[in-house]
Design an enzyme around this catalytic site. Structure first.
Site, short mmCIF file in Angstrom:
data_model
loop_
_atom_site.label_atom_id
_atom_site.label_comp_id
_atom_site.label_asym_id
_atom_site.label_seq_id
_atom_site.Cartn_x
_atom_site.Cartn_y
_atom_site.Cartn_z
N HIS A 2 0.81 -1.22 0.00
CA HIS A 2 0.00 0.00 0.00
C HIS A 2 0.85 1.27 0.00
O HIS A 2 0.73 2.09 -0.92
CB HIS A 2 -1.00 -0.04 1.16
CG HIS A 2 -1.72 1.23 1.39
ND1 HIS A 2 -2.59 1.77 0.45
CD2 HIS A 2 -1.72 2.10 2.44
CE1 HIS A 2 -3.07 2.92 0.92
NE2 HIS A 2 -2.56 3.14 2.13
N ASP A 47 -22.10 15.36 -25.37
CA ASP A 47 -20.67 15.57 -25.18
C ASP A 47 -20.00 14.42 -24.46
O ASP A 47 -19.22 14.59 -23.55
CB ASP A 47 -20.43 16.89 -24.44
CG ASP A 47 -21.39 17.04 -23.29
OD1 ASP A 47 -22.11 16.08 -22.99
OD2 ASP A 47 -21.41 18.13 -22.69
N HIS A 80 3.32 7.14 5.25
CA HIS A 80 2.09 7.84 5.63
C HIS A 80 1.23 7.10 6.65
O HIS A 80 0.45 7.72 7.36
CB HIS A 80 1.25 8.22 4.39
CG HIS A 80 0.43 7.10 3.85
ND1 HIS A 80 0.89 6.22 2.90
CD2 HIS A 80 -0.84 6.71 4.13
CE1 HIS A 80 -0.06 5.34 2.62
NE2 HIS A 80 -1.13 5.62 3.35
N GLU A 133 -0.05 5.97 12.44
CA GLU A 133 -1.38 5.47 12.79
C GLU A 133 -1.40 3.96 13.01
O GLU A 133 -2.08 3.48 13.90
CB GLU A 133 -2.35 5.86 11.67
CG GLU A 133 -3.80 5.85 12.14
CD GLU A 133 -4.76 6.04 10.98
OE1 GLU A 133 -4.32 6.50 9.91
OE2 GLU A 133 -5.94 5.73 11.15
N ASP A 134 -0.66 3.23 12.19
CA ASP A 134 -0.84 1.77 12.19
C ASP A 134 0.31 0.96 12.78
O ASP A 134 0.22 -0.26 12.82
CB ASP A 134 -1.07 1.28 10.75
CG ASP A 134 -2.40 1.77 10.19
OD1 ASP A 134 -3.26 2.14 11.02
OD2 ASP A 134 -2.55 1.81 8.96
MN MN Z 1 -2.99 4.53 3.79
#
Ligand code: MN
Length: 682
Positions: free
Chosen positions: A48, A259, A72, A76-77
């Site tokens: 990921h 369109d 990133h 958090e994880d």
């Molecule tokens: Mn993520």
């Protein structure tokens, strides 16, 4: 799964001098802390952050962004901490990763869908670095690409959130390829049948359309070349989701969404864009009312383009867009223009909403407030009642002062107490018009209430002296004449104006009883408080808050001059008396009658002030003091002298001075006189 070497290749390709080391280190670290974690797809979790970094590399972002992309999710994880990230990768990376984490931990529930615009603004406001949003978008894009591995219920929720929040965010930033891809994926999950239908319809005549696109592109190219307009022409299907949106919005069958294929002509300058529009219109007839000028009036995201729909070479409608790059695309796709990295950084650190903060109610509702807003502003935003009964506030669970400055993302809880009232002090820190006007309104009503009570009390007392029952009189016919005489409609207005000191009870009595008794006796009743009536009226030197045009007198006891701290007292029948706040008489008075007053800085008047000059007795002393007083521009209103033992003289002067600074000047001038020991204000 994309490999780190692929990412590094991408970065090096568009930026050969890039610092690859930080990307390498971020990769190794991320692999270590995510080790053992799995995605729902069964792949190792590391896939990921790698994919996210790959998307960022495609967006040609700088190595710091790529490193932050790889990291990133670590705060958090995993067990990793911001401190550790800071130490290993520096301030910039930790700032971005923390920003992404801050947004990720906000959880939005379905009841907030209607607040989507606020949520989007809040996310933008929380990210003081545009790279935070870009990473968040890349993160969402990869999660959407792998959405099929989620449970059905979760899939729908994530797709809906993407529709409400991230699609408009991408559009706002002008990153249309992300917007379109997200739109197509979420559409597939939210409306699988409709998606399949449109996909089938498009692919049916795919071959034909591809030929058609080429043909029209060539026609446009030829026309642009004739006029030497340098441009890039793209012809493409609208994405499935926007076709569907159009079908629903305009209630059209697929065949009539003209369109479905749009052409995009990208030019270098604004004037080229207008020229191109003219050329297109000379080539094909424009459809009336279909021309949109987003250059003259850009969209909020600064998207600048000209849109038109024309009747094409085969009688069909073509949507044509001649556009200038949206600013964020400029930023992420045209990095060549930023010759030095600082310039790039200057452009990514932006405050998209410099004047607003976004905060939550305990129920999760979002309120937008001006920057610098306080819990009191927030309380009034919720309800006037909550505002006026507000006695305390908690921010993220901690008690804060009422003047605490709120920040985006704060959860704000207001503590109210029944029968509590707004405070004048709040006016010193509230930022919203609503709070300010509600507080002012309350003070005004308060003062009016106080004036009416006071006015009634004053009238009752005064009338009793004349053996008239004021309340009986109020009901009588005679009273109406009096009310009218003073120019009022209601008895309450008349009484209020007595309370404000604009009318004295005696004036009313005179009107009621044409032959008054000896007035002086009665007046003396009201004159018990020592006041000095001055000739000039009304006093321009004082402002009484919330009340205009009121009779002002100055306490003779303390003789305030501009610059002194002052307070006002509503006196019986004589308007407001102004005392120094330190005055003993003022301290003794009924606090109910206290009223805030301030000096009017524009007024030019003189005020009496009494001073005592202690000196040794000598010939010509008084003459010298008087000379110095007039040299410093003050008049002597009164003077007398007392001789104490040891030939010490106390001379008392009442001077007319402009303000406290003037008085100070006079005092220093007197101190220069020979044998003067001390000068004091009395
Ligand atoms: Mn993520």
């Amino acid at each position: 799964m994309i490999r780190i070497s692929d990412i590094i290749d991408k970065v090096s390709k568009h930026n050969p001098d890039a610092d690859i080391d930080i990307i390498d280190r971020a990769y190794i670290y991320s692999a270590r802390v995510h080790d053992g974690q799995m995605r729902l797809s069964g792949e190792p979790y590391l896939s990921h952050p790698l994919e996210v970094a790959g998307i960022l590399a495609d967006m040609k972002l700088d190595p710091v962004s790529i490193a932050a992309g790889l990291l990133h999710d670590v705060i958090e994880d995993t067990h990793s901490t911001p401190e550790e990230i800071q130490e290993m990768f520096g301030q910039e990376v930790v700032h971005i990763v923390s920003g992404v984490t801050k947004i990720s931990v906000l959880s939005f529930n379905s009841s907030q869908a209607r607040q989507a615009e606020s949520i989007r603004k809040m996310i933008l406001a929380m990210a003081d670095d545009i790279r935070v949003i870009l990473i968040k978008l890349a993160d969402r894009l990869h999660n959407m690409r792998t959405l099929q591995f989620q449970k059905e219920s979760k899939r729908k929720r994530i797709a809906q959130e993407t529709l409400d929040i991230y699609v408009p965010l991408a559009a706002r930033l002008g990153i249309y390829w992300i917007k379109n891809e997200l739109g197509d994926i979420l559409f597939k999950h939210l409306y699988p049948e409709e998606y399949a239908n449109i996909e089938r319809l498009i692919s049916k005549d795919k071959k034909e359309s591809d030929k058609y696109i080429e043909k029209v592109k060539n026609l446009i190219k030829k026309k642009m070349d004739e006029d030497n307009l340098k441009c890039q022409i793209l012809g493409r299907y609208k994405n499935i989701f926007s076709i569907y949106q159009k079908m629903v919005k305009q209630n059209l069958p697929f065949e009539e969404v003209y369109d479905i294929i749009a052409f995009r002509i990208i030019l270098d300058t604004v004037s080229d864009s207008y020229k191109a529009l003219g050329l297109i219109h000379s080539l094909w007839k424009p459809v009336p009312k279909k021309i949109k000028d987003y250059i003259a009036s850009p969209k909020p995201n600064m998207y600048q383009a000209l849109h038109t729909t024309v009747i094409g070479p085969f009688g069909e409608r073509i949507e044509s867009i001649s556009k200038k790059f949206a600013w964020i695309q400029n930023l992420v796709e045209n990095q060549k223009i930023f010759s030095n990295p600082d310039e790039f950084l200057e452009n990514v650190r932006i405050d998209l909403f410099p004047d607003e903060v976004y905060v939550f109610t305990p129920q999760g509702e979002i309120k937008s407030l001006p920057k610098g807003a306080t819990p009191v502003d927030f309380a009034y935003q919720i309800h006037t009642e909550v505002g006026s009964q507000c006695t305390g506030a908690k921010v993220n669970g901690h008690i804060v002062p009422l003047k605490h400055e709120l920040e985006t993302g704060n959860i704000v809880e207001i503590i109210t107490t029944k029968n509590h009232h707004p405070s004048k002090d709040w006016l010193n820190f509230v930022k919203t018009v609503k709070a300010r006007s509600r507080i002012r309104q309350w003070i005004k009503t308060q003062e009016k209430d106080r004036s009416i009570t006071l006015g009634r009390e004053m009238c009752e007392k005064a009338f009793r002296k004349h053996r008239i029952n004021f309340n009986e009189l109020l009901k009588s016919e005679d009273m109406n004449t009096v009310i009218e005489h003073f120019g009022f409609k209601e008895a309450d207005d008349l009484i209020t104006s007595v309370g404000y000191g604009k009318i004295t009870p005696l004036q009313i009595i005179r009107k009621i009883t044409p032959k008054p008794e000896t007035e002086k006796d009665h007046e003396s009743i009201f004159n018990k408080i020592i006041v000095r009536v001055r000739e000039k009226k009304p006093r321009a030197g004082i402002i009484v808050k919330g009340v205009d045009d009121i009779l002002i007198r100055f306490g003779k006891c303390c003789q305030p001059v501009p610059g002194d701290a002052i307070t006002g007292y509503i006196t019986i029948g004589h308007g407001v008396t102004v005392h120094r706040t330190s005055c003993i008489n003022a301290l003794k008075m009924n606090p109910e009658r206290q009223i805030d007053v301030e000096w009017n800085k524009d007024a030019t008047e003189t005020y009496p002030a009494k001073i005592c000059v202690s000196s040794s007795d000598r010939v010509g002393l008084l003459a010298d003091i008087a000379a110095n007083i007039s040299k410093s521009g003050a008049n002597i209103l009164n003077a007398n002298t007392e001789i104490r033992e040891n030939r010490i003289v106390d001379s008392f002067f009442t001077l007319a001075v402009e303000d406290i600074k003037h008085l100070d000047r006079v005092v220093s001038a007197i101190k220069k006189v020979k044998l003067v020991h001390d000068v004091k204000r009395v």
